[in-house]
Design an enzyme around this catalytic site. Structure first.
Site, PDB file in Angstrom:
ATOM      1  N   HIS A   1       0.855  -1.192   0.000  1.00 41.12           N
ATOM      2  CA  HIS A   1       0.000   0.000   0.000  1.00 41.12           C
ATOM      3  C   HIS A   1       0.893   1.245   0.000  1.00 41.12           C
ATOM      4  CE1 HIS A   1      -3.754  -2.167   0.683  1.00 41.12           C
ATOM      5  NE2 HIS A   1      -3.176  -2.840   1.651  1.00 41.12           N
TER       6      HIS A   1
ATOM      7  N   HIS B   1      -0.691  -6.735  -5.192  1.00 38.80           N
ATOM      8  CA  HIS B   1      -0.791  -7.974  -4.421  1.00 38.80           C
ATOM      9  C   HIS B   1      -0.139  -9.090  -5.219  1.00 38.80           C
ATOM     10  CE1 HIS B   1      -3.090 -11.858  -4.184  1.00 38.80           C
ATOM     11  NE2 HIS B   1      -2.667 -11.775  -2.932  1.00 38.80           N
TER      12      HIS B   1
ATOM     13  N   ASN C   1       0.952 -13.513  -4.715  1.00 35.09           N
ATOM     14  CA  ASN C   1       0.920 -14.701  -3.865  1.00 35.09           C
ATOM     15  C   ASN C   1       1.381 -15.880  -4.700  1.00 35.09           C
ATOM     16  OD1 ASN C   1      -0.799 -17.301  -3.102  1.00 35.09           O
ATOM     17  ND2 ASN C   1      -0.512 -16.103  -1.235  1.00 35.09           N
ATOM     18  N   VAL C   2       2.285 -16.664  -4.154  1.00 34.70           N
ATOM     19  CA  VAL C   2       2.656 -17.943  -4.770  1.00 34.70           C
ATOM     20  C   VAL C   2       2.657 -18.979  -3.664  1.00 34.70           C
ATOM     21  CG1 VAL C   2       3.904 -17.148  -6.816  1.00 34.70           C
ATOM     22  CG2 VAL C   2       5.088 -17.238  -4.623  1.00 34.70           C
ATOM     23  N   ARG C   3       2.059 -20.136  -3.918  1.00 34.14           N
ATOM     24  CA  ARG C   3       1.838 -21.079  -2.835  1.00 34.14           C
ATOM     25  C   ARG C   3       1.858 -22.519  -3.348  1.00 34.14           C
ATOM     26  NH1 ARG C   3      -2.621 -18.218  -4.130  1.00 34.14           N
ATOM     27  NH2 ARG C   3      -4.415 -19.378  -4.933  1.00 34.14           N
TER      28      ARG C   3
ATOM     29  N   HIS D   1       0.511  -6.082 -17.497  1.00 34.43           N
ATOM     30  CA  HIS D   1      -0.003  -7.266 -18.172  1.00 34.43           C
ATOM     31  C   HIS D   1       1.010  -7.832 -19.173  1.00 34.43           C
ATOM     32  CE1 HIS D   1      -4.154  -7.498 -16.693  1.00 34.43           C
ATOM     33  NE2 HIS D   1      -4.025  -6.191 -16.502  1.00 34.43           N
TER      34      HIS D   1
ATOM     35  N   HIS E   1     -20.726  -8.583  -4.392  1.00 35.27           N
ATOM     36  CA  HIS E   1     -21.778  -7.811  -3.732  1.00 35.27           C
ATOM     37  C   HIS E   1     -21.876  -6.388  -4.277  1.00 35.27           C
ATOM     38  CE1 HIS E   1     -18.064  -7.061  -1.468  1.00 35.27           C
ATOM     39  NE2 HIS E   1     -18.608  -5.948  -1.012  1.00 35.27           N
TER      40      HIS E   1
END
Length: 320
Positions: free
Chosen positions: A103, A113, A115-117, A164, A194
């Site tokens: 941020h 953001h 994430n690699v998992r 991209h 939502h």
């Protein structure tokens, strides 16, 4: 959903890569900030495993930057993991990954953001600890997941194209189909149902991935993880010194509210972490330090804020 693979994954190699990735991303972002350093918090999980959380706060560029490594284990999976995978029920498991959310102070610099998992569920142990010689021998069920996505507050086409294009280049060695497939997956996943709007301009996202076998699937994960800094750092360098005022700051805080809503309502990783007894501070480090919600907010027509809604929060083929 993928079928179980007969291969035995090299868990030590995955862990070594992820720890090194955390180190390299922290070093690059600290260098870009130039005014603060990451504080390290090592922790253990009573139910099994632990991790290493690194957080930078109130830097020259980054208001809050959290980059966490975790390697946790358990004997039974939480509902978030078995709802769509009933064959995992009763299996001992372990999961590891690097997750980060950045941020920045400047509203013209986007939040990012990544994430690699890796996840592995081992064969279930019989209640008496003795396997039936006539039973079918089970293999580990494993997969990789991850990706990265960008959440701008004020859109710039060159930033979106660069983000991209870098993602497409990372996946190109594995075939032409992966980038469009993972881009759409990202657009569909990072969507606030939502509110009926995307969280940002997307990127790439994949999960339950083992279709290339262990070595190539692991290589694809590494390609995605290694592409994050080249995708994000040039954008930060271009935007971090852009002048801004209270109007831009208040819009940034309001849009951060959408980020919080997604992470707490829809994000699978957050739900998995909380339901599996993970470390709350590390799971929720993704939340911004300041945020606001205004009732019934609508940007002024024709304003830069409206342009974010009308132009940038519409999925499009930025890479081309």
């Amino acid at each position: 959903m993928p079928s179980p693979s007969a291969e035995v994954p090299d868990i030590a190699a995955v862990k070594a890569y992820l720890l090194g990735l955390q180190d390299s991303i922290c070093a690059a972002l600290a260098e870009e900030d130039g005014g603060a350093t990451f504080q390290t918090d090592e922790w253990t999980r009573p139910a099994g495993g632990g991790g290493r959380t690194r957080v930078m706060a109130n830097g020259a560029v980054f208001e809050k930057a959290g980059i966490a490594f975790s390697h946790v284990k358990g004997t039974s999976l939480p509902p978030s993991a078995t709802a769509h995978r009933p064959e995992l029920a009763g299996r001992p498991w372990e999961a590891m990954g690097v997750s980060l959310v950045i941020h920045p102070h400047n509203p013209y610099t986007p939040t990012s953001h990544a994430n690699v998992r890796f996840f592995c569920a081992n064969p279930a142990v019989p209640p008496n600890g003795i396997e039936n010689r006539d039973s079918k021998i089970e293999s580990p069920i494993w997969w990789f997941g991850g990706g990265f996505d960008l959440t701008p507050y004020y859109g710039f086409e060159e930033d979106a194209v660069h983000w991209h294009h870098t993602a497409r280049g990372a996946l190109a060695p594995f075939g032409e189909t992966y980038f469009p497939r993972f881009k759409k997956w990202c657009d569909d996943y990072f969507f606030l149902k939502h509110r009926g709007e995307p969280r940002g301009i997307g990127g790439v996202f994949f999960d339950d991935f083992n279709e290339l076998g262990f070595e190539r699937s692991f290589a694809l994960l590494q390609a995605v993880g290694n592409a994050y800094v080249p995708a994000y750092r040039p954008i930060v360098a271009r935007r971090k010194a852009t002048p801004f005022g209270d109007r831009e700051r208040q819009f940034q805080l309001l849009r951060r509210g959408r980020y919080v809503e997604f992470n707490l309502v829809w994000d699978r990783g957050t739900l998995f972490g909380l339901q599996s007894g993970g470390r709350t501070e590390s799971i929720l480090m993704s939340l911004p330090p300041l945020v606001r919600w205004d009732y019934g907010f609508a940007p002024e027509p024709g304003s830069p804020e409206a342009r974010l809604h009308d132009v940038f929060l519409k999925p499009r083929d930025w890479a081309s």
